[in-house]
Scaffold this motif. Structure first.
Motif, PDB file in Angstrom:
ATOM      1  N   GLU A 146     123.656  51.291  36.108  1.00  0.00           N
ATOM      2  CA  GLU A 146     124.122  52.338  37.050  1.00  0.00           C
ATOM      3  C   GLU A 146     123.210  52.871  37.909  1.00  0.00           C
ATOM      4  OE1 GLU A 146     126.489  56.378  36.243  1.00  0.00           O
ATOM      5  OE2 GLU A 146     126.057  55.151  34.516  1.00  0.00           O
ATOM      6  N   ALA A 147     122.110  52.702  37.793  1.00  0.00           N
ATOM      7  CA  ALA A 147     120.986  53.055  38.691  1.00  0.00           C
ATOM      8  C   ALA A 147     121.116  52.300  39.923  1.00  0.00           C
ATOM      9  CB  ALA A 147     119.551  52.932  38.041  1.00  0.00           C
ATOM     10  N   LEU A 148     121.436  51.058  39.783  1.00  0.00           N
ATOM     11  CA  LEU A 148     121.695  50.263  41.095  1.00  0.00           C
ATOM     12  C   LEU A 148     122.743  50.536  41.867  1.00  0.00           C
ATOM     13  CD1 LEU A 148     120.702  46.553  39.518  1.00  0.00           C
ATOM     14  CD2 LEU A 148     119.452  47.969  41.247  1.00  0.00           C
ATOM     15  N   SER A 149     123.833  51.019  41.278  1.00  0.00           N
ATOM     16  CA  SER A 149     125.040  51.426  42.047  1.00  0.00           C
ATOM     17  C   SER A 149     124.759  52.854  42.620  1.00  0.00           C
ATOM     18  CB  SER A 149     126.431  51.466  40.982  1.00  0.00           C
ATOM     19  OG  SER A 149     126.106  52.632  40.048  1.00  0.00           O
ATOM     20  N   LYS A 150     123.982  53.589  42.013  1.00  0.00           N
ATOM     21  CA  LYS A 150     123.662  54.824  42.710  1.00  0.00           C
ATOM     22  C   LYS A 150     122.759  54.646  43.754  1.00  0.00           C
ATOM     23  CE  LYS A 150     124.040  57.910  38.836  1.00  0.00           C
ATOM     24  NZ  LYS A 150     123.503  58.673  37.814  1.00  0.00           N
ATOM     25  N   LEU A 151     121.915  53.526  43.848  1.00  0.00           N
ATOM     26  CA  LEU A 151     121.073  53.038  44.987  1.00  0.00           C
ATOM     27  C   LEU A 151     122.007  52.305  46.137  1.00  0.00           C
ATOM     28  CD1 LEU A 151     117.889  52.109  43.154  1.00  0.00           C
ATOM     29  CD2 LEU A 151     118.329  54.415  44.591  1.00  0.00           C
ATOM     30  N   GLU A 168     123.640  43.714  43.551  1.00  0.00           N
ATOM     31  CA  GLU A 168     122.606  43.426  42.367  1.00  0.00           C
ATOM     32  C   GLU A 168     123.318  44.143  41.190  1.00  0.00           C
ATOM     33  OE1 GLU A 168     118.657  44.553  43.244  1.00  0.00           O
ATOM     34  OE2 GLU A 168     118.996  44.522  45.277  1.00  0.00           O
ATOM     35  N   ALA A 169     123.946  45.136  41.489  1.00  0.00           N
ATOM     36  CA  ALA A 169     124.594  45.967  40.141  1.00  0.00           C
ATOM     37  C   ALA A 169     125.601  45.054  39.751  1.00  0.00           C
ATOM     38  CB  ALA A 169     125.309  47.324  40.799  1.00  0.00           C
ATOM     39  N   VAL A 170     126.311  44.482  40.397  1.00  0.00           N
ATOM     40  CA  VAL A 170     127.457  43.242  39.734  1.00  0.00           C
ATOM     41  C   VAL A 170     126.672  42.578  38.840  1.00  0.00           C
ATOM     42  CG1 VAL A 170     128.873  41.443  40.344  1.00  0.00           C
ATOM     43  CG2 VAL A 170     129.239  43.653  41.566  1.00  0.00           C
ATOM     44  N   VAL A 171     125.812  41.821  39.489  1.00  0.00           N
ATOM     45  CA  VAL A 171     125.049  40.785  38.415  1.00  0.00           C
ATOM     46  C   VAL A 171     124.691  41.232  37.263  1.00  0.00           C
ATOM     47  CG1 VAL A 171     123.040  39.232  38.608  1.00  0.00           C
ATOM     48  CG2 VAL A 171     124.433  39.435  40.613  1.00  0.00           C
ATOM     49  N   VAL A 172     123.906  42.591  37.263  1.00  0.00           N
ATOM     50  CA  VAL A 172     123.456  43.201  35.919  1.00  0.00           C
ATOM     51  C   VAL A 172     124.390  43.639  35.117  1.00  0.00           C
ATOM     52  CG1 VAL A 172     122.032  45.027  35.251  1.00  0.00           C
ATOM     53  CG2 VAL A 172     121.202  43.882  37.346  1.00  0.00           C
ATOM     54  N   LEU A 173     125.371  44.159  35.614  1.00  0.00           N
ATOM     55  CA  LEU A 173     126.663  44.698  34.971  1.00  0.00           C
ATOM     56  C   LEU A 173     127.448  43.482  34.132  1.00  0.00           C
ATOM     57  CD1 LEU A 173     127.742  47.880  36.888  1.00  0.00           C
ATOM     58  CD2 LEU A 173     126.704  47.754  34.668  1.00  0.00           C
ATOM     59  N   SER A 174     127.563  42.440  35.039  1.00  0.00           N
ATOM     60  CA  SER A 174     128.449  41.127  34.464  1.00  0.00           C
ATOM     61  C   SER A 174     127.610  40.598  33.212  1.00  0.00           C
ATOM     62  CB  SER A 174     128.345  40.524  35.738  1.00  0.00           C
ATOM     63  OG  SER A 174     129.468  40.879  36.490  1.00  0.00           O
ATOM     64  N   HIS A 175     126.370  40.603  33.484  1.00  0.00           N
ATOM     65  CA  HIS A 175     125.563  40.014  32.457  1.00  0.00           C
ATOM     66  C   HIS A 175     125.707  41.089  31.083  1.00  0.00           C
ATOM     67  CE1 HIS A 175     122.541  37.672  30.221  1.00  0.00           C
ATOM     68  NE2 HIS A 175     121.977  38.743  30.127  1.00  0.00           N
ATOM     69  N   ALA A 176     125.539  42.343  31.479  1.00  0.00           N
ATOM     70  CA  ALA A 176     125.549  43.293  30.336  1.00  0.00           C
ATOM     71  C   ALA A 176     126.874  43.250  29.673  1.00  0.00           C
ATOM     72  CB  ALA A 176     125.078  44.854  31.056  1.00  0.00           C
ATOM     73  N   LEU A 198     131.235  48.507  36.867  1.00  0.00           N
ATOM     74  CA  LEU A 198     131.533  47.243  37.358  1.00  0.00           C
ATOM     75  C   LEU A 198     132.628  47.200  38.507  1.00  0.00           C
ATOM     76  CD1 LEU A 198     130.658  44.462  37.640  1.00  0.00           C
ATOM     77  CD2 LEU A 198     131.964  43.987  35.516  1.00  0.00           C
ATOM     78  N   GLY A 199     133.779  47.806  38.001  1.00  0.00           N
ATOM     79  CA  GLY A 199     134.986  48.032  38.919  1.00  0.00           C
ATOM     80  C   GLY A 199     134.609  48.650  40.097  1.00  0.00           C
ATOM     81  N   LYS A 200     133.649  49.902  39.899  1.00  0.00           N
ATOM     82  CA  LYS A 200     133.475  50.609  41.165  1.00  0.00           C
ATOM     83  C   LYS A 200     132.494  49.661  42.078  1.00  0.00           C
ATOM     84  CE  LYS A 200     135.308  54.649  40.784  1.00  0.00           C
ATOM     85  NZ  LYS A 200     136.577  55.279  41.634  1.00  0.00           N
ATOM     86  N   CYS A 201     131.628  48.917  41.477  1.00  0.00           N
ATOM     87  CA  CYS A 201     130.880  48.329  42.384  1.00  0.00           C
ATOM     88  C   CYS A 201     131.715  47.049  43.063  1.00  0.00           C
ATOM     89  CB  CYS A 201     129.548  47.414  41.608  1.00  0.00           C
ATOM     90  SG  CYS A 201     128.519  48.642  40.935  1.00  0.00           S
ATOM     91  N   TRP A 202     132.705  46.398  42.296  1.00  0.00           N
ATOM     92  CA  TRP A 202     133.496  45.479  42.907  1.00  0.00           C
ATOM     93  C   TRP A 202     134.262  46.042  44.102  1.00  0.00           C
ATOM     94  CZ3 TRP A 202     132.315  40.664  42.907  1.00  0.00           C
ATOM     95  CH2 TRP A 202     131.842  40.205  41.639  1.00  0.00           C
ATOM     96  N   GLU A 203     134.782  47.109  43.900  1.00  0.00           N
ATOM     97  CA  GLU A 203     135.653  47.849  45.020  1.00  0.00           C
ATOM     98  C   GLU A 203     134.710  48.254  46.134  1.00  0.00           C
ATOM     99  OE1 GLU A 203     138.230  51.129  44.149  1.00  0.00           O
ATOM    100  OE2 GLU A 203     137.517  51.393  42.364  1.00  0.00           O
ATOM    101  N   LYS A 204     133.223  48.439  45.877  1.00  0.00           N
ATOM    102  CA  LYS A 204     132.510  48.683  47.141  1.00  0.00           C
ATOM    103  C   LYS A 204     132.298  47.514  47.598  1.00  0.00           C
ATOM    104  CE  LYS A 204     131.580  53.196  46.674  1.00  0.00           C
ATOM    105  NZ  LYS A 204     131.652  54.050  47.652  1.00  0.00           N
ATOM    106  N   LEU A 205     132.437  46.442  47.230  1.00  0.00           N
ATOM    107  CA  LEU A 205     131.946  45.061  47.844  1.00  0.00           C
ATOM    108  C   LEU A 205     133.444  44.500  48.655  1.00  0.00           C
ATOM    109  CD1 LEU A 205     129.603  43.295  45.060  1.00  0.00           C
ATOM    110  CD2 LEU A 205     129.059  44.181  47.495  1.00  0.00           C
ATOM    111  N   ASN A 261     138.680  41.524  41.367  1.00  0.00           N
ATOM    112  CA  ASN A 261     137.714  41.922  40.438  1.00  0.00           C
ATOM    113  C   ASN A 261     137.515  43.204  39.869  1.00  0.00           C
ATOM    114  OD1 ASN A 261     137.366  39.276  41.832  1.00  0.00           O
ATOM    115  ND2 ASN A 261     135.143  39.265  41.290  1.00  0.00           N
ATOM    116  N   ALA A 262     137.778  44.130  40.673  1.00  0.00           N
ATOM    117  CA  ALA A 262     137.709  45.720  40.313  1.00  0.00           C
ATOM    118  C   ALA A 262     138.898  45.907  39.569  1.00  0.00           C
ATOM    119  CB  ALA A 262     138.027  46.548  41.319  1.00  0.00           C
ATOM    120  N   ILE A 263     139.799  45.523  39.465  1.00  0.00           N
ATOM    121  CA  ILE A 263     141.167  45.660  38.891  1.00  0.00           C
ATOM    122  C   ILE A 263     140.913  44.913  37.247  1.00  0.00           C
ATOM    123  CG2 ILE A 263     143.584  44.956  38.419  1.00  0.00           C
ATOM    124  CD1 ILE A 263     143.775  45.151  41.530  1.00  0.00           C
ATOM    125  N   THR A 264     140.196  43.758  37.573  1.00  0.00           N
ATOM    126  CA  THR A 264     140.113  43.063  36.340  1.00  0.00           C
ATOM    127  C   THR A 264     139.112  43.837  35.324  1.00  0.00           C
ATOM    128  OG1 THR A 264     140.388  40.823  37.190  1.00  0.00           O
ATOM    129  CG2 THR A 264     139.088  41.077  35.145  1.00  0.00           C
TER     130      THR A 264
END
Length: 105
Positions: free
Chosen positions: A1-6, A11-19, A32-39, A44-47
């Motif tokens: 979540e820290a990466l998404s706040k930054l 990077e957040a997608v990679v970390v969250l996808s692994h998590a 993760l959905g929010k990050c996909w939306e930003k990208l 992917n966000a819907i999934t």
């Protein structure tokens, strides 16, 4: 979540996808959905939102994000968006914004 706040969405997608492969935790799928939306990756966000909903079907905020993403999607999956807004309204009848979006979907 820290990466998404930054706003380090990639990077957040990679970390969250692994998590989420290690531990299925609905807030991780939501972020993760929010990050996909930003990208700009609506599918992917819907999934991710749908995975979060499977883990916590009563999370109003996730249903709302799913509905909004479906509505914005290029092909405008309005039927699915309407179902998601309906669920938000079931979970919180005072969510007036969802009524308006439901009517406009």
């Amino acid at each position: 979540e820290a990466l998404s706040k930054l706003q380090k969405w990639d990077e957040a997608v990679v970390v969250l996808s692994h998590a989420v492969t290690l531990y299925e935790y609905f807030p991780s799928y939501y972020v993760l959905g929010k990050c996909w939306e930003k990208l700009g990756k609506s599918e992917n966000a819907i999934t991710a939102y749908r995975h979060a909903i499977k883990l916590n079907p009563d999370a109003e905020e996730i249903h709302l994000s799913l509905a909004e993403t479906l509505q914005r999607q290029a092909k405008l999956d309005l039927e699915q968006a309407a179902l998601a807004y309906r669920r938000v309204i079931e979970l919180n009848p005072e969510q007036i914004e969802s009524y308006q979006k439901f009517i406009n979907s």
